[in-house]
Design a protein around this motif. Structure first.
Motif, mmCIF file in Angstrom:
data_model
loop_
_atom_site.group_PDB
_atom_site.id
_atom_site.type_symbol
_atom_site.label_atom_id
_atom_site.label_comp_id
_atom_site.label_asym_id
_atom_site.label_seq_id
_atom_site.Cartn_x
_atom_site.Cartn_y
_atom_site.Cartn_z
ATOM 1 N N VAL A 25 -32.251 -40.771 37.055
ATOM 2 C CA VAL A 25 -30.835 -40.428 36.916
ATOM 3 C C VAL A 25 -30.676 -39.063 36.243
ATOM 4 O O VAL A 25 -29.871 -38.225 36.672
ATOM 5 C CB VAL A 25 -30.096 -41.520 36.123
ATOM 6 C CG1 VAL A 25 -28.662 -41.096 35.827
ATOM 7 C CG2 VAL A 25 -30.102 -42.835 36.897
ATOM 8 N N ALA A 26 -31.463 -38.822 35.199
ATOM 9 C CA ALA A 26 -31.386 -37.540 34.485
ATOM 10 C C ALA A 26 -31.781 -36.382 35.396
ATOM 11 O O ALA A 26 -31.141 -35.317 35.386
ATOM 12 C CB ALA A 26 -32.289 -37.578 33.251
ATOM 13 N N MET A 27 -32.823 -36.566 36.208
ATOM 14 C CA MET A 27 -33.253 -35.498 37.096
ATOM 15 C C MET A 27 -32.262 -35.271 38.239
ATOM 16 O O MET A 27 -32.051 -34.143 38.681
ATOM 17 C CB MET A 27 -34.635 -35.823 37.660
ATOM 18 C CG MET A 27 -35.760 -35.804 36.635
ATOM 19 S SD MET A 27 -35.977 -34.196 35.813
ATOM 20 C CE MET A 27 -35.230 -34.551 34.213
ATOM 21 N N GLY A 28 -31.637 -36.352 38.725
ATOM 22 C CA GLY A 28 -30.591 -36.175 39.723
ATOM 23 C C GLY A 28 -29.437 -35.364 39.163
ATOM 24 O O GLY A 28 -28.902 -34.466 39.836
ATOM 25 N N TRP A 29 -29.047 -35.669 37.930
ATOM 26 C CA TRP A 29 -28.011 -34.890 37.252
ATOM 27 C C TRP A 29 -28.435 -33.434 37.115
ATOM 28 O O TRP A 29 -27.636 -32.517 37.334
ATOM 29 C CB TRP A 29 -27.740 -35.500 35.881
ATOM 30 C CG TRP A 29 -26.764 -34.731 35.041
ATOM 31 C CD1 TRP A 29 -25.412 -34.846 35.012
ATOM 32 C CD2 TRP A 29 -27.102 -33.694 34.101
ATOM 33 N NE1 TRP A 29 -24.864 -33.961 34.113
ATOM 34 C CE2 TRP A 29 -25.870 -33.238 33.545
ATOM 35 C CE3 TRP A 29 -28.294 -33.114 33.680
ATOM 36 C CZ2 TRP A 29 -25.825 -32.223 32.580
ATOM 37 C CZ3 TRP A 29 -28.256 -32.105 32.725
ATOM 38 C CH2 TRP A 29 -27.029 -31.675 32.187
ATOM 39 N N ALA A 30 -29.702 -33.206 36.779
ATOM 40 C CA ALA A 30 -30.195 -31.836 36.602
ATOM 41 C C ALA A 30 -30.111 -31.036 37.896
ATOM 42 O O ALA A 30 -29.807 -29.836 37.884
ATOM 43 C CB ALA A 30 -31.632 -31.865 36.079
ATOM 44 N N THR A 31 -30.362 -31.678 39.028
ATOM 45 C CA THR A 31 -30.309 -30.940 40.300
ATOM 46 C C THR A 31 -28.886 -30.530 40.653
ATOM 47 O O THR A 31 -28.689 -29.563 41.396
ATOM 48 C CB THR A 31 -30.890 -31.767 41.466
ATOM 49 O OG1 THR A 31 -30.062 -32.914 41.715
ATOM 50 C CG2 THR A 31 -32.312 -32.188 41.185
ATOM 51 N N ASP A 32 -27.883 -31.242 40.153
ATOM 52 C CA ASP A 32 -26.502 -30.827 40.381
ATOM 53 C C ASP A 32 -26.155 -29.588 39.564
ATOM 54 O O ASP A 32 -25.187 -28.885 39.883
ATOM 55 C CB ASP A 32 -25.537 -31.962 40.001
ATOM 56 C CG ASP A 32 -25.545 -33.098 41.010
ATOM 57 O OD1 ASP A 32 -25.778 -32.835 42.210
ATOM 58 O OD2 ASP A 32 -25.318 -34.258 40.600
ATOM 59 N N ARG A 33 -26.927 -29.301 38.525
ATOM 60 C CA ARG A 33 -26.679 -28.123 37.678
ATOM 61 C C ARG A 33 -27.595 -26.956 38.010
ATOM 62 O O ARG A 33 -27.166 -25.805 37.990
ATOM 63 C CB ARG A 33 -26.875 -28.485 36.196
ATOM 64 C CG ARG A 33 -25.633 -28.999 35.495
ATOM 65 C CD ARG A 33 -25.279 -30.355 35.982
ATOM 66 N NE ARG A 33 -24.042 -30.878 35.383
ATOM 67 C CZ ARG A 33 -23.419 -31.935 35.866
ATOM 68 N NH1 ARG A 33 -23.906 -32.566 36.935
ATOM 69 N NH2 ARG A 33 -22.302 -32.374 35.316
ATOM 70 N N PHE A 34 -28.864 -27.258 38.321
ATOM 71 C CA PHE A 34 -29.851 -26.191 38.449
ATOM 72 C C PHE A 34 -30.438 -26.064 39.852
ATOM 73 O O PHE A 34 -31.246 -25.162 40.098
ATOM 74 C CB PHE A 34 -30.985 -26.431 37.448
ATOM 75 C CG PHE A 34 -30.512 -26.650 36.044
ATOM 76 C CD1 PHE A 34 -29.901 -25.629 35.334
ATOM 77 C CD2 PHE A 34 -30.646 -27.881 35.439
ATOM 78 C CE1 PHE A 34 -29.452 -25.839 34.037
ATOM 79 C CE2 PHE A 34 -30.201 -28.100 34.142
ATOM 80 C CZ PHE A 34 -29.599 -27.071 33.439
ATOM 81 N N GLY A 35 -30.084 -26.955 40.757
ATOM 82 C CA GLY A 35 -30.587 -26.866 42.118
ATOM 83 C C GLY A 35 -31.660 -27.896 42.410
ATOM 84 O O GLY A 35 -32.404 -28.318 41.522
ATOM 85 N N ARG A 36 -31.727 -28.310 43.689
ATOM 86 C CA ARG A 36 -32.690 -29.327 44.099
ATOM 87 C C ARG A 36 -34.134 -28.790 44.071
ATOM 88 O O ARG A 36 -35.049 -29.432 43.554
ATOM 89 C CB ARG A 36 -32.386 -29.821 45.519
ATOM 90 C CG ARG A 36 -30.913 -30.019 45.857
ATOM 91 C CD ARG A 36 -30.313 -31.210 45.190
ATOM 92 N NE ARG A 36 -28.963 -31.426 45.689
ATOM 93 C CZ ARG A 36 -27.930 -31.780 44.925
ATOM 94 N NH1 ARG A 36 -28.083 -31.970 43.630
ATOM 95 N NH2 ARG A 36 -26.733 -31.972 45.464
#
Length: 418
Positions: A281-292
């Protein structure tokens, strides 16, 4: 769609995935007992090989199931596909638990077991990919990575539930009872689990009909989207090898290589899989901020570099070191698995989205993922090198790294949904 409606849709999608993957995963965790029940009494390695061989056969049906259920999803709607897939899992799961063993049916026992696993593989082939399409398409703007990770958590949660069930049975039952009939219990209750999933899925609101394909989604995908299929398949290699070696096969590896008791091996695996959920969940959130791509490239590089050291830690008698090694794989594989759903949905055109993702993903999961436990077992036995699975993970990481370079960064682009 209103936020509360979106939340309910996501919850139902994730719950259905939990139910589906619980049914499928328990086979992997009880592979050793299944091998002894359904195959002639040979050496333990041969029985595990045979059991994982049938596990692989179920996975080889995934591309067929992906094509079938993906077609339903693109032609008749996402809800219809998801309802069909969960219903197709329940009865075979129950029958695996009720099927008499080799001592009663002889050679018919492994044949019937194989047929049941093929039907289950057909169902799983479209379940996960259709559910991530269903959920990511309905995600609020700027949260597709987060919602995609939650879809992945449904699958991990189901496998975690299977692992926890195995741990509970191993802790509360004698080894003799577990061997004789205890392993059948999770399969028998699968009928109720599948029925609950079927009822939940039936009441999910369908999206507008504008996204449905006019012709054959399968033909259109194969004819016009070959490069996309290749990218999706190559991207999924690290997921396939890393996940099914480290969270399914590893339970048998710890018993065969380290001599660890089944209850302890399952317990360590359960803790590791529980750690996957917040990480994804944390990494999915991170991709919305920093890119996939940035997050996923970091995951495969970390998996490549850490594969041998992590296996070295796991090749110890101290459970704390074993857990530490598996936590390294949790970080690498969990980051990748949690961030993959969104980038796949964003890369596929809406009219064939279910079919394209199901084919690209399931060809790899069916062939590479399904065969990974079998190949790892064979390599360890054949070469005498207990670290053989680490080299498999390194090769998989390299392939997915190259595939990622061919994907466009899409986390800020609008998603076509009609």
């Amino acid at each position: 769609m209103k936020s509360d409606s979106t939340a309910r849709t996501i919850a139902v999608g994730a719950i259905g995935n939990v139910l589906e993957w619980y049914d499928f995963a328990i086979y992997g965790y009880f592979a050793a007992a299944i091998g002894r029940a359904f195959f002639p009494r040979e050496d333990p390695v041969a029985q595990v090989l045979a059991a994982f061989g049938i596990f692989a056969v179920g996975f080889l049906m995934r591309p067929v199931g992906g094509a079938l259920i993906g077609h339903i999803g693109d032609k008749f709607g996402r809800r219809a596909a998801l309802t069909f897939s969960v219903a197709a899992m329940a009865i075979p799961t129950f029958l695996v638990g009720a099927l008499p063993g080799y001592e009663v049916l002889g050679v018919a026992a492994p044949i019937l077991l194989t047929l049941l696993r093929m039907v289950q593989g057909l169902s799983v082939g479209g379940e996960y990919t259709t559910s991530i399409v269903f959920m990511v398409e309905r995600a609020p703007p700027g949260r597709r990575g987060f919602i995609g990770a939650m879809a992945g958590c449904g699958a991990v949660g189901g496998i975690l539930l299977g692992s926890a069930t195995g741990t509970l049975l191993a802790e509360t039952m004698s080894a003799e009872a577990l061997e004789a009939w205890g392993w059948r219990v999770p399969f028998l209750i699968g009928l109720l689990v599948g029925l609950a999933g079927f009822l939940l899925r039936r009441h999910v609101q369908e999206a507008p009909k504008a996204h449905k394909a006019a012709g054959s989604p399968l033909l259109e995908t194969v004819r016009n989207h070959g490069p996309l299929l290749a990218r999706l398949a190559a991207l999924s290699v690290f997921n396939s090898v890393g996940f099914y070696l480290m969270f399914v096969y590893i339970v048998s590896w710890l018993q065969l290589v380290d001599g660890m008791a089944p209850a302890r091996a399952l317990g360590i695996n359960t803790i590791s899989m529980a750690a996957l959920l917040p990480l994804m969940v944390a990494m999915g959130w991170a991709t919305d901020r920093f890119g996939r791509k940035l997050v996923m490239l970091g995951a495969v590089v970390f998996g490549f570099v850490g594969a041998l050291p992590f296996f070295w830690l796991m090749h110890h008698v101290d459970p704390a070191l074993v857990l530490l090694g598996q936590m390294g794989f949790v970080l690498a594989v969990g980051t990748f698995v949690g961030t993959q759903p969104a980038i796949m949905v964003e890369a596929a055109p809406v009219a064939v989205r279910c079919t394209a993702i199901a084919l690209g993903y399931n060809v790899t999961l069916g062939i590479v993922g399904g065969l990974s436990p079998l190949v790892a077992t064979w390599l360890v036995s054949r070469t005498g090198n207990d670290y053989s699975p680490a080299f498999m993970i390194m090769v998989a990481a390299a392939i997915s790294f190259v595939a990622l370079l061919a994907f466009k960064e899409t986390y800020r682009a609008p998603l076509e949904t009609s």
